[in-house]
Each structure stands twice: as C-alpha cells, then as structure tokens.
Motif scaffolding. Structure first.
Motif, PDB file in Angstrom:
ATOM      1  N   LEU A  80       0.798  -1.225   0.000  1.00 55.25           N
ATOM      2  CA  LEU A  80       0.000   0.000   0.000  1.00 55.25           C
ATOM      3  C   LEU A  80       0.832   1.278   0.000  1.00 55.25           C
ATOM      4  O   LEU A  80       0.478   2.259  -0.643  1.00 55.25           O
ATOM      5  CB  LEU A  80      -0.934   0.017   1.213  1.00 55.25           C
ATOM      6  CG  LEU A  80      -1.847  -1.190   1.378  1.00 55.25           C
ATOM      7  CD1 LEU A  80      -2.672  -1.052   2.641  1.00 55.25           C
ATOM      8  CD2 LEU A  80      -2.728  -1.381   0.171  1.00 55.25           C
ATOM      9  N   GLY A  81       1.912   1.277   0.744  1.00 54.62           N
ATOM     10  CA  GLY A  81       2.670   2.512   0.946  1.00 54.62           C
ATOM     11  C   GLY A  81       3.396   3.018  -0.274  1.00 54.62           C
ATOM     12  O   GLY A  81       3.517   4.231  -0.473  1.00 54.62           O
ATOM     13  N   THR A  82       3.885   2.120  -1.081  1.00 60.27           N
ATOM     14  CA  THR A  82       4.667   2.565  -2.233  1.00 60.27           C
ATOM     15  C   THR A  82       3.807   2.931  -3.429  1.00 60.27           C
ATOM     16  O   THR A  82       4.273   3.622  -4.328  1.00 60.27           O
ATOM     17  CB  THR A  82       5.670   1.472  -2.663  1.00 60.27           C
ATOM     18  OG1 THR A  82       4.945   0.288  -2.972  1.00 60.27           O
ATOM     19  CG2 THR A  82       6.670   1.185  -1.557  1.00 60.27           C
ATOM     20  N   THR A  83       2.562   2.475  -3.462  1.00 57.74           N
ATOM     21  CA  THR A  83       1.736   2.698  -4.645  1.00 57.74           C
ATOM     22  C   THR A  83       0.962   3.999  -4.599  1.00 57.74           C
ATOM     23  O   THR A  83       0.902   4.723  -5.576  1.00 57.74           O
ATOM     24  CB  THR A  83       0.741   1.540  -4.838  1.00 57.74           C
ATOM     25  OG1 THR A  83      -0.051   1.424  -3.659  1.00 57.74           O
ATOM     26  CG2 THR A  83       1.462   0.249  -5.141  1.00 57.74           C
ATOM     27  N   GLN A  84       0.303   4.285  -3.494  1.00 53.29           N
ATOM     28  CA  GLN A  84      -0.554   5.459  -3.356  1.00 53.29           C
ATOM     29  C   GLN A  84      -1.479   5.615  -4.556  1.00 53.29           C
ATOM     30  O   GLN A  84      -1.595   6.685  -5.144  1.00 53.29           O
ATOM     31  CB  GLN A  84       0.281   6.710  -3.117  1.00 53.29           C
ATOM     32  CG  GLN A  84       1.028   6.646  -1.809  1.00 53.29           C
ATOM     33  CD  GLN A  84       1.714   7.938  -1.479  1.00 53.29           C
ATOM     34  OE1 GLN A  84       1.386   8.991  -2.009  1.00 53.29           O
ATOM     35  NE2 GLN A  84       2.681   7.887  -0.588  1.00 53.29           N
ATOM     36  N   ASN A  85      -2.140   4.523  -4.908  1.00 56.68           N
ATOM     37  CA  ASN A  85      -3.089   4.532  -6.019  1.00 56.68           C
ATOM     38  C   ASN A  85      -4.334   3.756  -5.611  1.00 56.68           C
ATOM     39  O   ASN A  85      -4.789   3.876  -4.483  1.00 56.68           O
ATOM     40  CB  ASN A  85      -2.446   3.968  -7.291  1.00 56.68           C
ATOM     41  CG  ASN A  85      -1.996   2.525  -7.129  1.00 56.68           C
ATOM     42  OD1 ASN A  85      -2.322   1.855  -6.143  1.00 56.68           O
ATOM     43  ND2 ASN A  85      -1.241   2.029  -8.080  1.00 56.68           N
ATOM     44  N   ASN A  86      -4.840   2.940  -6.497  1.00 58.70           N
ATOM     45  CA  ASN A  86      -6.067   2.219  -6.193  1.00 58.70           C
ATOM     46  C   ASN A  86      -5.890   1.145  -5.118  1.00 58.70           C
ATOM     47  O   ASN A  86      -6.850   0.763  -4.477  1.00 58.70           O
ATOM     48  CB  ASN A  86      -6.661   1.609  -7.465  1.00 58.70           C
ATOM     49  CG  ASN A  86      -5.794   0.526  -8.070  1.00 58.70           C
ATOM     50  OD1 ASN A  86      -4.565   0.568  -7.998  1.00 58.70           O
ATOM     51  ND2 ASN A  86      -6.437  -0.452  -8.688  1.00 58.70           N
ATOM     52  N   HIS A  87      -4.683   0.677  -4.874  1.00 56.34           N
ATOM     53  CA  HIS A  87      -4.488  -0.353  -3.840  1.00 56.34           C
ATOM     54  C   HIS A  87      -4.896   0.154  -2.454  1.00 56.34           C
ATOM     55  O   HIS A  87      -5.738  -0.472  -1.803  1.00 56.34           O
ATOM     56  CB  HIS A  87      -3.048  -0.878  -3.854  1.00 56.34           C
ATOM     57  CG  HIS A  87      -2.798  -1.859  -4.939  1.00 56.34           C
ATOM     58  ND1 HIS A  87      -2.851  -3.216  -4.741  1.00 56.34           N
ATOM     59  CD2 HIS A  87      -2.498  -1.685  -6.243  1.00 56.34           C
ATOM     60  CE1 HIS A  87      -2.591  -3.839  -5.871  1.00 56.34           C
ATOM     61  NE2 HIS A  87      -2.376  -2.928  -6.803  1.00 56.34           N
ATOM     62  N   PRO A  88      -4.333   1.253  -1.953  1.00 57.88           N
ATOM     63  CA  PRO A  88      -4.756   1.688  -0.624  1.00 57.88           C
ATOM     64  C   PRO A  88      -6.194   2.211  -0.593  1.00 57.88           C
ATOM     65  O   PRO A  88      -6.887   2.042   0.412  1.00 57.88           O
ATOM     66  CB  PRO A  88      -3.753   2.784  -0.250  1.00 57.88           C
ATOM     67  CG  PRO A  88      -3.131   3.215  -1.524  1.00 57.88           C
ATOM     68  CD  PRO A  88      -3.203   2.042  -2.463  1.00 57.88           C
ATOM     69  N   ILE A  89      -6.650   2.801  -1.672  1.00 61.03           N
ATOM     70  CA  ILE A  89      -8.025   3.309  -1.698  1.00 61.03           C
ATOM     71  C   ILE A  89      -9.016   2.155  -1.609  1.00 61.03           C
ATOM     72  O   ILE A  89      -9.936   2.156  -0.783  1.00 61.03           O
ATOM     73  CB  ILE A  89      -8.281   4.162  -2.960  1.00 61.03           C
ATOM     74  CG1 ILE A  89      -7.460   5.441  -2.899  1.00 61.03           C
ATOM     75  CG2 ILE A  89      -9.772   4.468  -3.122  1.00 61.03           C
ATOM     76  CD1 ILE A  89      -7.410   6.218  -4.202  1.00 61.03           C
ATOM     77  N   ARG A  90      -8.844   1.150  -2.437  1.00 57.86           N
ATOM     78  CA  ARG A  90      -9.770   0.014  -2.443  1.00 57.86           C
ATOM     79  C   ARG A  90      -9.675  -0.793  -1.156  1.00 57.86           C
ATOM     80  O   ARG A  90     -10.679  -1.288  -0.654  1.00 57.86           O
ATOM     81  CB  ARG A  90      -9.529  -0.848  -3.672  1.00 57.86           C
ATOM     82  CG  ARG A  90      -9.925  -0.139  -4.970  1.00 57.86           C
ATOM     83  CD  ARG A  90      -9.527  -0.950  -6.184  1.00 57.86           C
ATOM     84  NE  ARG A  90     -10.285  -2.174  -6.253  1.00 57.86           N
ATOM     85  CZ  ARG A  90     -11.192  -2.459  -7.180  1.00 57.86           C
ATOM     86  NH1 ARG A  90     -11.442  -1.567  -8.118  1.00 57.86           N
ATOM     87  NH2 ARG A  90     -11.821  -3.596  -7.173  1.00 57.86           N
ATOM     88  N   THR A  91      -8.475  -0.907  -0.611  1.00 57.67           N
ATOM     89  CA  THR A  91      -8.301  -1.597   0.665  1.00 57.67           C
ATOM     90  C   THR A  91      -9.039  -0.848   1.766  1.00 57.67           C
ATOM     91  O   THR A  91      -9.771  -1.451   2.562  1.00 57.67           O
ATOM     92  CB  THR A  91      -6.798  -1.719   1.007  1.00 57.67           C
ATOM     93  OG1 THR A  91      -6.151  -2.467  -0.028  1.00 57.67           O
ATOM     94  CG2 THR A  91      -6.584  -2.397   2.339  1.00 57.67           C
ATOM     95  N   ALA A  92      -8.862   0.469   1.808  1.00 54.26           N
ATOM     96  CA  ALA A  92      -9.512   1.275   2.835  1.00 54.26           C
ATOM     97  C   ALA A  92     -11.035   1.230   2.709  1.00 54.26           C
ATOM     98  O   ALA A  92     -11.746   1.097   3.713  1.00 54.26           O
ATOM     99  CB  ALA A  92      -9.020   2.714   2.764  1.00 54.26           C
ATOM    100  N   VAL A  93     -11.542   1.325   1.514  1.00 51.00           N
ATOM    101  CA  VAL A  93     -12.997   1.310   1.326  1.00 51.00           C
ATOM    102  C   VAL A  93     -13.574  -0.045   1.748  1.00 51.00           C
ATOM    103  O   VAL A  93     -14.619  -0.101   2.409  1.00 51.00           O
ATOM    104  CB  VAL A  93     -13.368   1.664  -0.134  1.00 51.00           C
ATOM    105  CG1 VAL A  93     -14.839   1.424  -0.401  1.00 51.00           C
ATOM    106  CG2 VAL A  93     -12.997   3.118  -0.417  1.00 51.00           C
ATOM    107  N   ALA A  94     -12.895  -1.130   1.404  1.00 47.35           N
ATOM    108  CA  ALA A  94     -13.386  -2.462   1.781  1.00 47.35           C
ATOM    109  C   ALA A  94     -13.488  -2.594   3.298  1.00 47.35           C
ATOM    110  O   ALA A  94     -14.506  -3.064   3.829  1.00 47.35           O
ATOM    111  CB  ALA A  94     -12.463  -3.541   1.215  1.00 47.35           C
ATOM    112  N   ILE A  95     -12.461  -2.171   4.000  1.00 48.85           N
ATOM    113  CA  ILE A  95     -12.463  -2.259   5.462  1.00 48.85           C
ATOM    114  C   ILE A  95     -13.432  -1.240   6.053  1.00 48.85           C
ATOM    115  O   ILE A  95     -14.150  -1.532   7.022  1.00 48.85           O
ATOM    116  CB  ILE A  95     -11.034  -2.070   6.007  1.00 48.85           C
ATOM    117  CG1 ILE A  95     -10.150  -3.248   5.571  1.00 48.85           C
ATOM    118  CG2 ILE A  95     -11.038  -1.937   7.530  1.00 48.85           C
ATOM    119  CD1 ILE A  95      -8.663  -3.066   5.817  1.00 48.85           C
TER     120      ILE A  95
END
Length: 174
Positions: free
Chosen positions: A132-147
């Motif tokens: 998540l930390g290195t991408t700052q794209n859809n990976h952290p956004i989608r992870t955050a929304v799911a949780i």
C-alpha cells in the motif's frame, strides 16, 4: 430502470460457486457476494421471499478462511466480497426474513474475514508498506474502502474503531 432491474435479476439468478477447501479465492467470493447482494436487493425492493432465501444462503456460505489466500494483491479485490456481503446484510435486515441468529452469524463471518484481511495488509508493517505505501493509487483506496464499509456497518465489533481509524486516516492522507 427496467434495464437495471433486469440486470439485477440476471445476477440474482446465478448459481453459487463452491469454495475451495484449501484456498480462499477472491473470484469465488466475489461471484457469490454479487449473487447474494442482488438477491438481497430484490428481497428488499420487491418484497421477494425467495430472493431473501437465496441471499441468506449466500451469507451463510461466506468462506472465513481468508488466511489461506495466496494472492499478493487480493487487497484490491476485497471491496466486492466485503462490500457485497455487508450491503446484503443491511438490505436483509430491512426484510422480515432475516432472523437475528442468521444476522449475527453473517456479521460474525463478515467481520472475521475483515479482521484477517486487516491483520494481513494493515497490521503487518512490512506488508502495508510494500503493498500500500509505495503505490498510493487504487491499492490503498480500495483496501480502505473495503475495510471501511465493514467498520461503519458493524461499529460494535471490538476492532471496528481501529479499522475505521486507519481507513479515515489513510483516505485523508491520500
């Protein structure tokens, strides 16, 4: 609207896929969650008891063995199973066909998968940084929304506040 309703009915008519007893597969869980939430919507919208029965079956089928998943990037696909199950749970709560015991069992399954997901991708510093930390794209956004969807729907869960704190912090940061 009739076109949209027809698409929802088409999804609802789908058949559930069997879980792999050895590995949690996001595609299977997503497929089953889509059928579940489509049926829950029809149950609520059209007062359809048969759709409620199928949605309850879908929630009862949730595979809680997320720790067996081996996909390094499963995090970007978790919004569909977690969101689908959570929305189905919420819609069924507004119908007369979802018992408290069924609702409690489904909530426990949804939050168990969420907790395992959180442990793997957020609580583990190395995994969180790498995925998540290195991408700052859809990976952290989608992870955050799911949780976040689960944290907001089940605020009484012992870790819901911890989940929500990370989610809102992450989304604010991004």
């Amino acid at each position: 609207y009739l076109t949209l309703l027809a698409r929802i009915e088409d999804h609802a008519a789908g058949e559930f896929e069997e879980d792999d007893p050895l590995e949690w597969h996001a595609n299977t869980q997503e497929h089953n969650a889509n059928i579940t939430v489509a049926n829950a919507l029809l149950a609520w919208l059209l007062d359809d008891e048969d759709a409620a029965t199928k949605a309850r079956e879908g929630l009862a089928r949730i595979d809680t063995h997320f720790e067996t998943n081996e996909d390094w990037d499963v995090n970007i696909r978790m919004i569909r199973p977690l969101g689908g199950w959570t929305h189905a749970w919420d819609l069924l709560k507004a119908t007369p066909w979802f018992t408290d015991d069924e609702a409690d069992a489904a909530a426990a399954a949804i939050t168990e998968v969420t907790d395992e997901f959180y442990e793997r991708f957020i609580a583990d510093d190395a995994a969180r940084t790498l995925v998540l930390g290195t991408t700052q794209n859809n990976h952290p956004i989608r992870t955050a929304v799911a949780i976040g969807v689960v944290a907001m729907a089940f605020p009484e869960h012992p870790r819901a506040a911890e989940w929500a704190d990370w989610v809102f912090s992450e989304l604010d940061y991004l």
